[in-house]
Design an enzyme around this catalytic site. Structure first.
Site, PDB file in Angstrom:
ATOM      1  N   SER A 225       0.715  -1.292  -0.096  1.00 61.34           N
ATOM      2  CA  SER A 225       0.124   0.003  -0.155  1.00 61.34           C
ATOM      3  C   SER A 225       0.809   1.225   0.028  1.00 61.34           C
ATOM      4  O   SER A 225       1.866   1.412  -1.030  1.00 61.34           O
ATOM      5  CB  SER A 225      -1.024   0.042   1.331  1.00 61.34           C
ATOM      6  OG  SER A 225      -2.019   0.546   0.914  1.00 61.34           O
ATOM      7  N   ASP A 452      -8.739  -3.794  -6.542  1.00 60.36           N
ATOM      8  CA  ASP A 452      -8.030  -3.228  -5.204  1.00 60.36           C
ATOM      9  C   ASP A 452      -8.784  -1.806  -5.040  1.00 60.36           C
ATOM     10  O   ASP A 452      -9.264  -1.196  -5.745  1.00 60.36           O
ATOM     11  CB  ASP A 452      -6.652  -3.147  -5.492  1.00 60.36           C
ATOM     12  CG  ASP A 452      -5.936  -2.562  -3.923  1.00 60.36           C
ATOM     13  OD1 ASP A 452      -6.655  -1.836  -3.257  1.00 60.36           O
ATOM     14  OD2 ASP A 452      -4.944  -3.145  -3.630  1.00 60.36           O
ATOM     15  N   HIS A 480      -7.488  -5.635  -1.299  1.00 60.36           N
ATOM     16  CA  HIS A 480      -6.209  -4.737  -1.044  1.00 60.36           C
ATOM     17  C   HIS A 480      -4.892  -5.507  -0.817  1.00 60.36           C
ATOM     18  O   HIS A 480      -4.603  -6.299   0.225  1.00 60.36           O
ATOM     19  CB  HIS A 480      -6.302  -3.570   0.272  1.00 60.36           C
ATOM     20  CG  HIS A 480      -5.480  -2.623   0.114  1.00 60.36           C
ATOM     21  ND1 HIS A 480      -5.028  -2.053  -1.143  1.00 60.36           N
ATOM     22  CD2 HIS A 480      -4.866  -2.076   1.109  1.00 60.36           C
ATOM     23  CE1 HIS A 480      -3.995  -1.434  -0.616  1.00 60.36           C
ATOM     24  NE2 HIS A 480      -3.970  -1.115   0.659  1.00 60.36           N
TER      25      HIS A 480
END
Length: 511
Positions: A225, A452, A480
């Site tokens: 991320s 995502d 994610h």
């Protein structure tokens, strides 16, 4: 809710988006060092930092050691105030020759890498990787155990998270702007000294000191991320020291704050459509079982109802639109949370909001005793340094609402107004959007998931295309990030890269 939070936790990924900045300076205007020898002095002004010795100790968690590493608060003043970074490691278990340290960052910005490594990566990463690497977590400056940014008290955070983020009048717009101003003022009062020095560039420079102190010639790293932006920034600053970098759930550093937030809104729209498509097939779907459009209309109607009449939760906090939306967004990070979301929505639509509130609390890292981790404070502090604010005030935010609603009919209005927070930040932004090429770096693996919610797949394509040595690995699925989430294809490709140095073929796809 700030739409720029990226966090991967052991149970459910609970964060959204991150920002980017210039990789040319450290936020103070000082040029980044160009080279250093592992474990040696490094650039002369930083010799003491690069040459320090780490004293490992038991930290009360079985099979883990802890230590601190000193870094300068301001890289332009290396003889000035210092920051103590919290570090943890799980030593390589064997069999096989140790390959060095594998640094891991779960995202955020604001996610605790120490907590993530001790709670998941150090025991849950694939056994062959743990056998050959020391798994290392470093809380970045401003985060958790490393000079944490502090802003609001628990009760103040409770009030802040309940402020209406979809204002319907000038008075509500002023109230929202006032809450952002109050938050910023509290951060300046409690953490003013550190606020100008928690940029991603500075965190990346810290990571190079940690690399050297650990005795590694090059950095091996898995960033999830926001951690992908941290890793890409490191590669831009220190391309010759890039070893094996995995950037999973990638950011696009070329986008402005407004673009990032709007494209992320589109990512959440993709995910809520996937949830609705699954929900209408289930007997217990609270949004109906006729069609996806009808289900999404029912969800939007529920949000409107909570805006007008918050749902009781059995405690002093009620489930208004802001917390209800946060609870739904929280469940978008991992499709395994969808059954929990169906139950929570069923109860909330029936007049009992505690389950959906619990999802929102997990997102915000609120403890049962009413205290909060510093995730939200660190998140704002880093993001507001890393890019100029998306909007200058309520008028510019309101002007952008239609484009956000076009990108996401369900979440767009909420996420547009959430992007107003950095307009009032006391420390001016030091970063700017730009492409990261990291010329001269070894092959870097960029991982993207097609649905995502927080880091849209197009961002992974963009970053892989920008990096001179980028190779794109695609997971066709929901949720994610992709590594360690159940795809043998993804895990095998990344494990081979980490263990053998062979990146997957550019464009490889897994499902």
């Amino acid at each position: 809710m700030d739409s720029r939070r990226l966090l991967r936790s052991t149970a459910i990924a609970l964060a959204v988006g991150g920002l980017v900045l210039s990789g040319c300076t450290d936020g103070s205007g000082a040029a980044a060092p160009s080279s250093s020898t592992p474990g040696a002095a490094g650039p002369a002004p930083l010799a003491a930092y690069y040459g320090q010795k780490v004293s490992w100790r038991d930290c009360g968690v079985p099979d883990f050691q802890c230590a601190t590493v000193r870094v300068p608060l301001d890289y332009a003043k290396p003889d000035g105030e210092r920051v103590e970074l919290a570090v943890t490691r799980s030593k390589a278990t064997g069999p096989g020759k140790r390959l060095g340290s594998l640094l891991v960052n779960p995202g955020g910005p604001g996610g605790s890498a120490v907590g993530y490594v001790q709670g998941y990566a150090g025991i849950g990463y694939p056994a062959p990787v743990r056998a050959r690497y020391d798994i290392v977590g470093v809380d970045p400056r401003g985060v958790a155990r490393s000079a944490p940014v502090e802003c609001l008290t628990g009760p103040q955070m409770d009030a802040y998270t309940q402020v209406d983020v979809t204002p319907d009048s000038a008075a509500e717009q002023n109230a929202l702007a006032g809450s952002y101003k109050g938050y910023a003022a509290a951060c300046a009062k409690r953490s003013g000294a550190v606020l100008p020095h928690v940029s991603t560039v500075e965190a990346a420079r810290d990571m190079d000191i940690v690399r050297a102190v650990l005795g590694d010639e090059k950095l091996t790293y898995v960033g999830a991320s926001y951690g992908t932006f941290l890793g890409a920034t490191y590669a831009e600053l220190f391309p010759a020291r890039v070893g094996r970098l995995v950037l999973d759930g990638a950011m696009d550093p070329s986008l402005t704050a407004e673009q990032l937030n709007r494209e992320q809104a589109a990512g959440f729209e993709t995910s809520i459509n996937a949830f609705a498509a699954d929900c209408v097939k289930q007997r217990d779907c609270p949004l109906g079982t006729t069609s996806v459009p009808a289900a999404l209309d029912a969800l939007k109607a529920f949000f409107r109802e909570t805006d007008a009449r918050p749902v009781p939760t059995g405690e002093s906090r009620q489930l208004g639109e802001s917390l209800a939306t946060t609870g739904v967004i929280a469940a978008m990070y991992d499709e395994s949370a969808w059954p929990q979301l169906r139950e929570a929505l069923t109860r909330a639509m029936g007049g009992e909001g505690s389950a959906l509130l619990a999802l929102a609390d997990t997102y915000y890292e609120r403890e049962p005793d009413g205290t909060y981790a510093n995730l939200m404070s660190a998140n704002a502090a880093v993001n507001c340094l890393d890019l100029p604010p998306a909007f200058s005030g309520p008028a510019s935010a309101e002007k952008a609402v239609p484009s956000f609603e076009k990108a996401s009919p369900v979440f767009g209005r909420n996420l547009a107004w959430a992007a107003l927070n950095c307009a009032y930040w006391p420390a001016p932004a030091t970063g700017r959007p730009h492409r990261i090429t990291a010329e001269g770096a070894a092959p870097i693996v960029v991982v993207g998931t097609t649905r995502d919610p927080a880091t849209p797949y197009k961002w992974a394509r963009a970053l892989a295309g920008q990096l001179s040595s980028g190779t794109l690995l695609t997971y066709e699925g929901d949720g994610h990030t992709a590594y360690g989430r159940g795809s043998d294809c993804i895990d095998s490709a990344i494990n081979a890269y980490l263990l053998e140095g062979t990146p997957p073929t550019d464009g490889k796809r897994c499902s």
